[in-house]
Design a protein around this motif. Structure first.
Motif, mmCIF file in Angstrom:
data_model
loop_
_atom_site.group_PDB
_atom_site.id
_atom_site.type_symbol
_atom_site.label_atom_id
_atom_site.label_comp_id
_atom_site.label_asym_id
_atom_site.label_seq_id
_atom_site.Cartn_x
_atom_site.Cartn_y
_atom_site.Cartn_z
ATOM 1 N N UNK A 45 -39.129 16.512 -49.586
ATOM 2 C CA UNK A 45 -40.157 16.837 -48.595
ATOM 3 C C UNK A 45 -40.261 15.720 -47.565
ATOM 4 N N UNK A 46 -40.225 14.467 -48.014
ATOM 5 C CA UNK A 46 -40.319 13.335 -47.092
ATOM 6 C C UNK A 46 -39.136 13.331 -46.130
ATOM 7 N N UNK A 47 -37.938 13.561 -46.643
ATOM 8 C CA UNK A 47 -36.748 13.559 -45.775
ATOM 9 C C UNK A 47 -36.800 14.691 -44.757
ATOM 10 N N UNK A 48 -37.315 15.851 -45.175
ATOM 11 C CA UNK A 48 -37.398 16.982 -44.247
ATOM 12 C C UNK A 48 -38.509 16.748 -43.220
ATOM 13 N N UNK A 49 -39.667 16.296 -43.669
ATOM 14 C CA UNK A 49 -40.816 16.161 -42.776
ATOM 15 C C UNK A 49 -40.712 14.942 -41.865
ATOM 16 N N UNK A 50 -40.180 13.842 -42.354
ATOM 17 C CA UNK A 50 -40.211 12.600 -41.589
ATOM 18 C C UNK A 50 -38.820 12.004 -41.371
ATOM 19 N N UNK A 51 -37.773 12.806 -41.527
ATOM 20 C CA UNK A 51 -36.406 12.315 -41.402
ATOM 21 C C UNK A 51 -36.073 11.762 -40.027
#
Length: 157
Positions: A90-96
């Motif tokens: 989720x972090x990589x998708x949202x804040x990548x």
């Protein structure tokens, strides 16, 4: 060389096992891995290293970000501990995209600081030293002979 089975207690038929009976062999455990077992172990090791790299990059980026509040950082860390795979995805998708921008900004800042440090340590060239000595001469801080000595020393270097 594979081990041969004992036919009777204490007797072996053409056994490469050491003499002394089954008691000396029973403490040894032989484990043979097939090619697929080795391949699977390498794949699992690679996945583990890749996962750890993602986790550390998420944590570093999380604490590098100045726009995120402390409470939100704490929530991300708790979620990373409780649900590591889901949270990191989720972090990589949202804040990548922000991760890449923050990393580029940090590396640019470090490069600029390094160049500034090198310039300050390297000193100025002979022309700058002579110009500085000339300004001191014009201000009256040094005499003509001191100016000539500074000029000679700058040229000699």
């Amino acid at each position: 060389m594979p081990l041969t089975r004992l036919t009777k207690v204490g007797a072996a038929a053409a056994s490469p096992l050491p003499a002394g009976g089954p008691s000396s062999v029973s403490s040894r455990k032989w484990c043979y891995m097939s090619f697929l077992d080795v391949l699977w172990a390498m794949l699992v090791g690679f996945a583990l290293v890749a996962y750890l790299m993602i986790m550390f990059s998420v944590i570093v980026d999380l604490f590098r970000d100045d726009s995120t509040s402390g409470w939100l950082k704490a929530v991300w860390v708790v979620c990373l501990i409780l649900f590591p795979l889901l949270t990191s995805l989720v972090y990589l998708i949202a804040r990548g995209n922000g991760m890449a921008a923050r990393s580029a900004a940090t590396s640019k800042k470090v490069e600029e600081q390094t160049e500034e440090y090198i310039r300050s340590v390297a000193g100025s060239g002979p022309a700058a030293e002579i110009a500085h000595a000339h300004r001191l001469l014009e201000q009256g801080a040094i005499s003509e002979s001191e100016y000539e000595a500074l000029k000679a020393r700058a040229i000699a270097v």
